[in-house]
Enzyme design. Structure first.
Site, PDB file in Angstrom:
ATOM      1  N   HIS A 270       0.566  -1.234   0.116  1.00 52.06           N
ATOM      2  CA  HIS A 270      -0.025   0.075   0.075  1.00 52.06           C
ATOM      3  C   HIS A 270       0.945   1.222  -0.117  1.00 52.06           C
ATOM      4  O   HIS A 270       0.388   2.245  -0.023  1.00 52.06           O
ATOM      5  CB  HIS A 270      -0.771  -0.001   1.316  1.00 52.06           C
ATOM      6  CG  HIS A 270       0.052  -0.492   2.405  1.00 52.06           C
ATOM      7  ND1 HIS A 270       0.119  -1.934   2.840  1.00 52.06           N
ATOM      8  CD2 HIS A 270       0.828   0.354   3.378  1.00 52.06           C
ATOM      9  CE1 HIS A 270       0.865  -1.877   3.995  1.00 52.06           C
ATOM     10  NE2 HIS A 270       1.388  -0.868   4.200  1.00 52.06           N
ATOM     11  N   CYS A 271       1.992   1.000  -0.055  1.00 51.07           N
ATOM     12  CA  CYS A 271       2.972   2.399  -0.055  1.00 51.07           C
ATOM     13  C   CYS A 271       3.783   2.521  -1.413  1.00 51.07           C
ATOM     14  O   CYS A 271       3.737   3.411  -2.295  1.00 51.07           O
ATOM     15  CB  CYS A 271       4.065   2.287   0.859  1.00 51.07           C
ATOM     16  SG  CYS A 271       3.309   1.844   2.832  1.00 51.07           S
ATOM     17  N   ILE A 272       4.705   1.518  -1.581  1.00 49.63           N
ATOM     18  CA  ILE A 272       5.820   1.978  -2.554  1.00 49.63           C
ATOM     19  C   ILE A 272       5.069   1.904  -4.089  1.00 49.63           C
ATOM     20  O   ILE A 272       5.525   2.720  -5.051  1.00 49.63           O
ATOM     21  CB  ILE A 272       6.817   0.680  -2.798  1.00 49.63           C
ATOM     22  CG1 ILE A 272       7.354   0.705  -1.194  1.00 49.63           C
ATOM     23  CG2 ILE A 272       7.879   0.939  -3.922  1.00 49.63           C
ATOM     24  CD1 ILE A 272       7.711   2.058  -0.590  1.00 49.63           C
ATOM     25  N   LEU A 274       2.165   3.309  -4.677  1.00 48.56           N
ATOM     26  CA  LEU A 274       1.132   4.136  -4.777  1.00 48.56           C
ATOM     27  C   LEU A 274       1.550   5.568  -4.351  1.00 48.56           C
ATOM     28  O   LEU A 274       1.580   6.589  -5.207  1.00 48.56           O
ATOM     29  CB  LEU A 274      -0.182   3.929  -3.845  1.00 48.56           C
ATOM     30  CG  LEU A 274      -0.636   2.457  -3.816  1.00 48.56           C
ATOM     31  CD1 LEU A 274      -1.947   2.361  -2.848  1.00 48.56           C
ATOM     32  CD2 LEU A 274      -1.061   2.188  -5.205  1.00 48.56           C
ATOM     33  N   ASP A 275       2.455   5.637  -3.396  1.00 49.82           N
ATOM     34  CA  ASP A 275       3.071   6.823  -2.739  1.00 49.82           C
ATOM     35  C   ASP A 275       3.487   7.912  -4.008  1.00 49.82           C
ATOM     36  O   ASP A 275       3.143   8.805  -4.255  1.00 49.82           O
ATOM     37  CB  ASP A 275       3.724   6.669  -1.566  1.00 49.82           C
ATOM     38  CG  ASP A 275       3.174   5.984  -0.347  1.00 49.82           C
ATOM     39  OD1 ASP A 275       1.899   6.092  -0.639  1.00 49.82           O
ATOM     40  OD2 ASP A 275       3.975   5.774   0.433  1.00 49.82           O
TER      41      ASP A 275
END
Ligand code: SAJ
Length: 453
Positions: A270-272, A274-275
């Site tokens: 959910h981070c790499i 998307l951010d």
């Protein structure tokens, strides 16, 4: 001294945490353990009921810690957002996913902001923790707060402080992970920094909310770009006939000026994935193309198809077609030792293999079943003899709990996208992410074009 400042110093401030997931729950418990009265807010009653009963649904937060704080009266959980009026400090820890068109989806932050503004009163500090684009705190939260007639920076305060919760990380937690804090004005920065110092050893003040938002995006864009670089090196090594893991391993012996990342089937979580797209989206509105961000996204998104092409090559070498082949994918979680399948590249690998006509199954000790584009797969248990039943076994997630020695000994053909299978124990044929295959003792000699038996 401002009333809020007094309450922070005396730890008599009441703390509201909106969003009781892998970010909000550890934060709520950490402050309750420091003597602050915490009210956790979530729209999901199953979460608030579990916490009220002293149970935990986040592996990193032991139920005993929840139960202790709840029974001590320092931690409550509710779906009644009107109780935000009771809170002096409110942190917003809700998801910031991407929409179907891979643009920022700020609907969760919008809903939380609406709840906060409804009960906004003088003396409150609001802190956004959800990862977002630079400027969102200023542009999206400040106007509705100011529209209540309260003055931001005098009556109410607003800051951004990026979450740095790393699920499964046993070394770093809320207390010992430095926390960046940036307010929309100096007083907001100071109050937010003083508040977080209650539960965090090292608080880093920056000059604005946007600087804090950008710092977070740099942290994760750094990972996305470097993972993409090593994935592109894998594509280069494929054309050069080199084993990319050998190359990376050799480069990693440089004791300075190099940081090893591992090539793989792509980036999930959910981070790499998307951010960095929050950053490129914002820059496009400023007529600037964040080329590294977009290129990294392209390369990482291309890796599942590359792995499937590698499977086709391996089957072809064994004179088998993908169509009709029995394929077992090992690992559908987005990274090792987690049960999260969000944005997992394994799901794309499953889909492309199935579209290519293969009979595809998966095994993952953390994920009993998974839905991919409307089709549900149930994981298969790795019983004795299971691995030998497949024409090819594809390593997509290198869970420590998977029996890698058995994979080496029993699988006839392996495509190892993670470098998880011990090469010296391979009995069949193993194709690494790039470079020549490893042929074990039990491997039939490869068919030589033109030769006749
Ligand atoms: N990956 C690679 N090669 C690598 C590292 C990761 O292919 O060298 C893949 C993983 O398999 C996964 C994806 O990239 O699919 C992301 O992996 P990650 O290790 O970055 O883990 P995440 O997504 O859990 O990232 C979180 C982030 N934490 C926060 O945002 C607070 C990230 O900043 C952390 O650095 C990371 O955990 C971490 O180091 O564990």
């Amino acid at each position: 001294m401002h009333d809020l400042e007094q309450k922070i110093r005396a730890r008599t401030c009441r703390y509201g945490v909106i969003g009781l997931g892998y970010v909000g729950l550890p934060l709520a418990v950490a402050f309750a353990q420091r003597g602050v009265h915490v009210v956790g807010f979530d729209v999901d009653r199953s979460k608030t009921d579990a916490l009220s009963a002293g149970r935990s649904y986040i592996p990193d937060v032991p139920a005993a810690e929840v139960a202790r704080e709840v029974s001590a009266g320092r931690l409550e959980a509710t779906t009644d957002f009107s109780r935000l009026a009771e809170c002096d400090v409110v942190s917003i820890c809700v998801p910031t996913p991407l929409s179907k068109s891979r643009d920022p989806d700020v609907s969760y932050v919008a809903a939380a902001t609406e709840s906060v503004v409804k009960t906004l009163r003088a003396g409150q500090l609001v802190v956004l923790e959800s990862t977002t684009y630079p400027g969102m705190t200023e542009e999206f939260l400040r106007p509705p707060m100011a529209a209540t007639g309260l003055t931001v920076g005098r009556d109410v305060f607003l800051a951004f402080s990026p979450e740095r919760v790393d699920p499964g990380n046993v070394k770093y937690g809320i207390r010992n992970t430095p926390k960046v804090v940036g307010g929309v004005d100096p007083l907001s920065t100071r109050f937010a920094a003083d508040f977080y110092r209650i539960a965090v050893d090292h608080v880093v003040e920056v000059s604005s909310a946007a600087a804090a938002e950008m710092a977070k995006l740099l942290e994760n864009t750094f990972r996305s770009v470097n993972i993409a670089l090593v994935n592109e090196v894998a594509l280069m090594c494929d054309r050069l006939g080199l084993d990319v893991r050998e190359v990376v391993g050799a480069a990693a012996t440089k004791p300075f000026g190099f940081m090893a990342f591992q090539p793989g089937p792509g980036t999930g979580g959910h981070c790499i994935p998307l951010d960095p797209l929050y950053l490129s989206w914002k820059l496009r509105t400023l007529e600037y193309r964040a080329r590294f961000v977009e290129l990294a996204d392209d390369v990482n998104l291309s890796m599942p198809r590359y792995v499937v092409a590698r499977v086709v090559t391996a089957l072809n070498d064994a004179e088998r077609s993908l169509k009709g082949a029995r394929v077992l994918v090992l690992g559908v979680a987005y990274k090792r030792d987690v049960d999260d399948t969000r944005e997992s590249p394994s799901l794309e690998i499953l889909r492309h293999l199935a579209e290519g006509g293969a009979q595809v199954e998966y095994a993952d000790p953390y994920v009993p079943e998974v839905a991919v584009h409307g089709r549900t797969w149930r994981g298969v248990p790795l019983e004795p003899g299971t691995l030998a039943r497949y024409d090819v076994v594809v390593v997509a997630t290198d869970h420590r709990a998977l029996p890698w020695d058995r994979v080496a000994a029993e699988a006839r053909l392996v495509v190892d996208a993670r470098g998880a299978v011990p090469r010296d124990a391979v009995r069949g044929v193993l194709w690494p992410l790039s470079g020549p295959p490893v042929r074990g003792a039990a491997a039939a000699a490869p068919a030589v074009a033109g030769a006749r038996a």
